[in-house]
Design an enzyme around this catalytic site. Structure first.
Site, PDB file in Angstrom:
ATOM      1  CG  HIS A  73     -48.467   3.052  -7.569  1.00 47.88           C
ATOM      2  ND1 HIS A  73     -47.366   2.946  -6.739  1.00 47.88           N
ATOM      3  CD2 HIS A  73     -48.425   1.949  -8.355  1.00 47.88           C
ATOM      4  CE1 HIS A  73     -46.713   1.816  -7.019  1.00 47.88           C
ATOM      5  NE2 HIS A  73     -47.349   1.188  -7.994  1.00 47.88           N
TER       6      HIS A  73
ATOM      7  CG  HIS B 259     -48.938  -1.332 -12.122  1.00 47.18           C
ATOM      8  ND1 HIS B 259     -47.729  -1.083 -12.731  1.00 47.18           N
ATOM      9  CD2 HIS B 259     -48.748  -1.109 -10.795  1.00 47.18           C
ATOM     10  CE1 HIS B 259     -46.844  -0.722 -11.804  1.00 47.18           C
ATOM     11  NE2 HIS B 259     -47.437  -0.736 -10.620  1.00 47.18           N
TER      12      HIS B 259
ATOM     13  CG  HIS C  24     -42.677   0.635  -8.965  1.00 46.69           C
ATOM     14  ND1 HIS C  24     -43.249   1.369  -9.952  1.00 46.69           N
ATOM     15  CD2 HIS C  24     -43.657  -0.200  -8.495  1.00 46.69           C
ATOM     16  CE1 HIS C  24     -44.530   1.007 -10.095  1.00 46.69           C
ATOM     17  NE2 HIS C  24     -44.800   0.053  -9.216  1.00 46.69           N
TER      18      HIS C  24
ATOM     19  CD  GLU D 135     -43.361  -3.161  -4.689  1.00 48.71           C
ATOM     20  OE1 GLU D 135     -42.723  -3.065  -5.753  1.00 48.71           O
ATOM     21  OE2 GLU D 135     -44.529  -3.614  -4.628  1.00 48.71           O
TER      22      GLU D 135
ATOM     23  CG  ASP E 176     -49.081  -1.653  -6.805  1.00 47.62           C
ATOM     24  OD1 ASP E 176     -48.729  -1.311  -7.944  1.00 47.62           O
ATOM     25  OD2 ASP E 176     -48.328  -2.262  -6.014  1.00 47.62           O
ATOM     26  CG  ASP E 177     -50.629  -4.436  -9.634  1.00 44.83           C
ATOM     27  OD1 ASP E 177     -50.596  -4.203 -10.851  1.00 44.83           O
ATOM     28  OD2 ASP E 177     -49.661  -4.243  -8.874  1.00 44.83           O
TER      29      ASP E 177
HETATM   30  N1  ADE Z   1     -45.881  -4.173 -11.607  1.00 39.48           N
HETATM   31  C1  ADE Z   1     -47.154  -4.158 -11.220  1.00 39.48           C
HETATM   32  N2  ADE Z   1     -47.235  -3.937  -9.902  1.00 39.48           N
HETATM   33  C2  ADE Z   1     -45.969  -3.781  -9.446  1.00 39.48           C
HETATM   34  C3  ADE Z   1     -45.394  -3.512  -8.183  1.00 39.48           C
HETATM   35  N3  ADE Z   1     -46.129  -3.354  -7.077  1.00 39.48           N
HETATM   36  N4  ADE Z   1     -44.063  -3.442  -8.104  1.00 39.48           N
HETATM   37  C4  ADE Z   1     -43.309  -3.595  -9.188  1.00 39.48           C
HETATM   38  N5  ADE Z   1     -43.801  -3.854 -10.394  1.00 39.48           N
HETATM   39  C5  ADE Z   1     -45.119  -3.931 -10.529  1.00 39.48           C
HETATM   40 ZN    ZN Z   2     -46.748  -0.618  -8.714  1.00 41.50          ZN
END
Ligand code: ADE
Ligand code: ZN
Length: 337
Positions: free
Chosen positions: A16, A18, A196, A199, A277-278
């Site tokens: 996971h 991005h 997703h 969350e 994630d990011d």
């Molecule tokens: N796009 C990038 N990170 C995300 C996340 N945690 N939830 C939803 N969309 C995303």
């Molecule tokens: Zn994500």
């Protein structure tokens, strides 16, 4: 050996991630200059100071704005190489990269520029680090079903190099049901499915992801824990959850890492994994996520190995590649015991 070293050397997959969320402020400035794009920040410190979010939408607004510096296939190549270099140092043997074509095509960047830049970096990462990787084409759920169909169509010449489709962006108000037909079309083309769910959205969205999108994996899934029957179903189906501890903290899905449900998920029989994630926005790459949650929740080495094992078994690799990666993991665990 300390937990920190054990985690860095632990063979793992990242499921996971991005790729746009791995854009570090330093590279953002470099690309802004290279492409003569103006950005609303005076310094790297100012960018980092802006990364203070109270929820998912707060983050997404800044994340989509940051992506504006990405213009050419070289930019996408450089972005992905920077990620692979960090991931290799974190013991990642295999990475599954989500990318959001609509974030770029809606700004007039050709789909080809985005994907060819990512694919060339993936080949370079395999040559340089021996790291395998796959692409997950993710649809932005705040946009329409038609726009998602148009994106799938634009991707058609490259679909042999795309492993899965995903669903991301603003969750609440955009349930999986909105994209059931697009995901059915993607599945008919032989693509794997992830989304997703849970969350910020309710357990009902996780049910929809299972029943209407027929997902192979759930991204996040935290709120599934509110529904006992759903937890039992996810456990019985062996559904992988791609959990992102530092993301959960930064987006206020949890108020404190000490309250993070990762070990509760494992105890409930859920196939949880750890992911970043990011990472450029949430303060850490995948090994940082393992370390932070291990410390906050007192995870054992056995827990860490179980999480890494889940990352391979939950990957979209063919069975033989999963087995080969698991062998490396088990050898490492035995050697360090
Ligand atoms: N796009 C990038 N990170 C995300 C996340 N945690 N939830 C939803 N969309 C995303
Ligand atoms: Zn994500």
């Amino acid at each position: 050996m300390t937990h920190t070293d054990f985690i860095a050397g632990l063979p793992k997959a990242e499921l996971h991630l991005h790729i746009e969320g791995s854009l570090e402020p330093e590279l953002m400035f470099q690309l802004a200059q290279r492409n003569a794009v103006s950005i609303p920040y005076a310094s790297v410190e100012e960018v980092r100071a802006a990364y203070d979010f109270s929820n998912l939408q707060d983050f997404l607004d800044i994340y989509y704005a940051g992506a504006d510096v990405l213009r050419t296939r070289q930019d996408f190549h450089d972005l992905a190489m920077a990620y692979f270099t960090r991931a290799a140092a974190d013991g990642v043997l295999h990475a599954e990269l989500m990318f959001d074509p609509q974030t770029h095509t809606d700004r007039g960047i050709a789909f080809e520029e985005v994907i060819e830049g990512l694919l060339s970096a993936m080949a370079a990462a395999e040559a340089q680090f021996g790291m395998t990787s796959q692409l997950i084409l993710s649809f932005l759920r705040h946009l329409s079903e038609d726009a998602a169909f148009a994106t799938l169509e634009a991707a058609e010449p490259w679909l042999d190099r795309v492993t899965a489709v995903g669903l991301d962006s603003s969750e609440v108000g955009h349930p999986p049901e909105k994209f059931a037909r697009v995901f059915a079309a993607a599945r008919a083309m032989g693509l794997k499915i992830t989304a997703h769910a849970g969350e910020e959205g309710p357990p009902a969205y996780v049910h929809e992801a299972l029943d209407l999108l027929r997902v192979d994996r759930i991204d996040h899934g935290n709120r599934a824990l509110e529904d006992e029957a759903l937890v039992a179903r996810l456990a019985a189906e062996g559904m992988t959850l791609t959990v992102c501890p530092l993301s959960n903290l930064k987006l206020c899905v949890v108020n404190d890492l000490a309250d993070h449900p990762l070990d509760r998920m494992l105890a409930l029989g859920l196939r949880a994994t750890v992911n970043s994630d990011d990472p450029a926005y949430f303060g850490g790459y995948v090994a940082d996520n393992y370390r932070a949650v291990a410390e906050a929740r007192g995870l054992s080495r056995g827990d860490l190995v179980a999480l890494a094992r889940n990352s391979f078994t939950g990957s979209f690799l063919p069975a033989e590649a999963i087995a080969a990666n698991l062998e490396k993991l088990e050898a490492y665990a035995a050697e360090q015991a």
